[in-house]
Structures are given as C-alpha cells and as structure tokens.
Design a protein around this motif. Structure first.
Motif, PDB file in Angstrom:
ATOM      1  N   ILE A  16       0.954  -1.519  -0.209  1.00  0.00           N
ATOM      2  CA  ILE A  16      -0.222   0.497   0.155  1.00  0.00           C
ATOM      3  C   ILE A  16       1.049   1.125  -0.289  1.00  0.00           C
ATOM      4  O   ILE A  16       0.758   2.466  -0.377  1.00  0.00           O
ATOM      5  N   GLU A  17       1.993   1.351   0.668  1.00  0.00           N
ATOM      6  CA  GLU A  17       2.806   2.089   0.985  1.00  0.00           C
ATOM      7  C   GLU A  17       3.275   2.496  -0.908  1.00  0.00           C
ATOM      8  O   GLU A  17       3.980   3.752  -0.899  1.00  0.00           O
ATOM      9  N   ALA A  18       3.808   1.746  -1.212  1.00  0.00           N
ATOM     10  CA  ALA A  18       4.663   1.466  -2.576  1.00  0.00           C
ATOM     11  C   ALA A  18       3.483   2.181  -3.759  1.00  0.00           C
ATOM     12  O   ALA A  18       4.172   3.144  -4.597  1.00  0.00           O
ATOM     13  N   ILE A  19       2.285   1.965  -3.842  1.00  0.00           N
ATOM     14  CA  ILE A  19       1.466   1.961  -3.982  1.00  0.00           C
ATOM     15  C   ILE A  19       1.481   4.039  -3.992  1.00  0.00           C
ATOM     16  O   ILE A  19       1.490   4.469  -5.388  1.00  0.00           O
ATOM     17  N   LYS A  20       0.983   4.229  -2.679  1.00  0.00           N
ATOM     18  CA  LYS A  20       1.051   5.796  -2.407  1.00  0.00           C
ATOM     19  C   LYS A  20       2.354   6.450  -2.888  1.00  0.00           C
ATOM     20  O   LYS A  20       2.213   7.844  -3.216  1.00  0.00           O
ATOM     21  N   ASN A  21       3.205   6.296  -2.762  1.00  0.00           N
ATOM     22  CA  ASN A  21       4.574   6.318  -3.558  1.00  0.00           C
ATOM     23  C   ASN A  21       4.742   6.616  -4.653  1.00  0.00           C
ATOM     24  O   ASN A  21       4.960   7.993  -4.971  1.00  0.00           O
ATOM     25  N   ARG A  22       4.389   5.557  -5.420  1.00  0.00           N
ATOM     26  CA  ARG A  22       4.246   5.796  -6.343  1.00  0.00           C
ATOM     27  C   ARG A  22       3.506   6.822  -6.562  1.00  0.00           C
ATOM     28  O   ARG A  22       3.512   7.847  -7.806  1.00  0.00           O
ATOM     29  N   MET A  23       1.913   6.861  -6.723  1.00  0.00           N
ATOM     30  CA  MET A  23       1.425   7.484  -7.023  1.00  0.00           C
ATOM     31  C   MET A  23       1.664   8.972  -6.624  1.00  0.00           C
ATOM     32  O   MET A  23       1.277  10.248  -7.040  1.00  0.00           O
ATOM     33  N   GLU A  24       2.667   9.620  -5.609  1.00  0.00           N
ATOM     34  CA  GLU A  24       3.052  10.854  -4.767  1.00  0.00           C
ATOM     35  C   GLU A  24       3.952  11.568  -6.385  1.00  0.00           C
ATOM     36  O   GLU A  24       3.689  12.201  -6.996  1.00  0.00           O
ATOM     37  N   ASP A  25       5.026   9.956  -6.578  1.00  0.00           N
ATOM     38  CA  ASP A  25       5.506  10.762  -8.038  1.00  0.00           C
ATOM     39  C   ASP A  25       4.875  11.297  -9.124  1.00  0.00           C
ATOM     40  O   ASP A  25       5.276  12.068  -9.945  1.00  0.00           O
ATOM     41  N   LEU A  26       3.958  10.141  -9.383  1.00  0.00           N
ATOM     42  CA  LEU A  26       3.109  10.864 -10.465  1.00  0.00           C
ATOM     43  C   LEU A  26       2.042  11.695 -10.290  1.00  0.00           C
ATOM     44  O   LEU A  26       1.266  11.804 -11.397  1.00  0.00           O
ATOM     45  N   ASN A  27       2.362  12.793  -9.409  1.00  0.00           N
ATOM     46  CA  ASN A  27       1.330  13.677  -8.853  1.00  0.00           C
ATOM     47  C   ASN A  27      -0.336  13.256  -9.129  1.00  0.00           C
ATOM     48  O   ASN A  27      -1.232  13.834 -10.177  1.00  0.00           O
ATOM     49  N   LEU A  28      -0.788  11.758  -8.579  1.00  0.00           N
ATOM     50  CA  LEU A  28      -1.504  11.243  -9.174  1.00  0.00           C
ATOM     51  C   LEU A  28      -2.457  11.348  -7.918  1.00  0.00           C
ATOM     52  O   LEU A  28      -2.070  11.660  -6.716  1.00  0.00           O
ATOM     53  N   LYS A  29      -4.100  11.805  -7.939  1.00  0.00           N
ATOM     54  CA  LYS A  29      -4.949  11.250  -6.233  1.00  0.00           C
ATOM     55  C   LYS A  29      -5.792  10.515  -6.412  1.00  0.00           C
ATOM     56  O   LYS A  29      -6.116  10.052  -7.339  1.00  0.00           O
ATOM     57  N   ASN A  30      -6.045  10.082  -5.056  1.00  0.00           N
ATOM     58  CA  ASN A  30      -6.821   8.551  -5.191  1.00  0.00           C
ATOM     59  C   ASN A  30      -8.100   8.352  -6.872  1.00  0.00           C
ATOM     60  O   ASN A  30      -8.294   7.678  -7.066  1.00  0.00           O
ATOM     61  N   LYS A  31      -8.731   8.947  -6.783  1.00  0.00           N
ATOM     62  CA  LYS A  31      -9.442   9.545  -8.215  1.00  0.00           C
ATOM     63  C   LYS A  31      -9.123   9.406  -9.277  1.00  0.00           C
ATOM     64  O   LYS A  31      -9.677   8.739 -10.218  1.00  0.00           O
ATOM     65  N   ASP A  32      -7.840   9.975  -9.960  1.00  0.00           N
ATOM     66  CA  ASP A  32      -7.357   9.679 -10.587  1.00  0.00           C
ATOM     67  C   ASP A  32      -6.592   7.850 -10.738  1.00  0.00           C
ATOM     68  O   ASP A  32      -6.820   7.862 -12.196  1.00  0.00           O
ATOM     69  N   CYS A  33      -6.971   6.962 -10.222  1.00  0.00           N
ATOM     70  CA  CYS A  33      -6.491   5.411 -10.105  1.00  0.00           C
ATOM     71  C   CYS A  33      -7.362   4.619  -9.918  1.00  0.00           C
ATOM     72  O   CYS A  33      -7.596   3.696 -10.068  1.00  0.00           O
ATOM     73  N   TRP A  34      -9.044   5.158  -9.761  1.00  0.00           N
ATOM     74  CA  TRP A  34      -9.985   4.470  -9.947  1.00  0.00           C
ATOM     75  C   TRP A  34     -10.740   3.432 -11.131  1.00  0.00           C
ATOM     76  O   TRP A  34     -10.590   2.344 -10.821  1.00  0.00           O
ATOM     77  N   GLN A  35     -10.502   3.485 -12.656  1.00  0.00           N
ATOM     78  CA  GLN A  35     -10.395   3.602 -13.190  1.00  0.00           C
ATOM     79  C   GLN A  35      -9.523   2.138 -13.680  1.00  0.00           C
ATOM     80  O   GLN A  35      -9.953   1.260 -13.807  1.00  0.00           O
TER      81      GLN A  35
END
Length: 83
Positions: free
Chosen positions: A57-76
C-alpha cells in the motif's frame, strides 16, 4: 558462456541479454538461457542491492505521489475489482 556475475559491467550485460530474449518460450534453448540470466541477475541484486521492504500500500502511495496522482485518478484501474 554464462557465468556468475562478478562485476557491474557483467550485470549490465546480462540485463541487456534479458531484454533481447525476454519473450523466449519456456523449454527452448533461449527460454533456458533467459531463466538462467534472470536467476543470476536476481542473485546479484540480492547480494549487492539492499532495498528496504515496502508495504504494498505504501509503495502504491509513493508511486502515486511520484506521478502527482490523486485517489480519483486511479479509480479506473480498480473499478473492475469491486466486490
């Protein structure tokens, strides 16, 4: 001839070799070579790169931060896994 990886140069060469035959089919000569190269690269990485364990989960959060993504961006990506 494939040997145990002893240098960074050999490591880089083996990575390049893996890229070249990445789609080799199991049970073929190239497939056997790929399996051997991957095994040697893993061993070299285990012995030479000491990476900390990351919670998935932390790895996903770190990658999202790297890509400047929000939760809603990953819903798809997760909508098909709804229970």
């Amino acid at each position: 001839m494939i040997k145990v990886i002893r240098t960074t140069e050999m490591y880089q060469d083996y990575l390049a070799g893996i890229d070249e035959i990445f789609d080799a089919k199991k049970g073929t000569q190239e497939g056997d070579e790929l399996e051997l190269l991957v095994t040697l690269v893993r061993l070299y990485e285990q012995e030479n790169f000491h990476l900390p364990f990351l919670d998935p989960i932390e790895a996903i959060k770190n990658r999202m931060e790297d890509l400047n993504l929000k939760n809603k961006d990953c819903w798809q990506y997760f909508k098909d896994f709804e229970g």
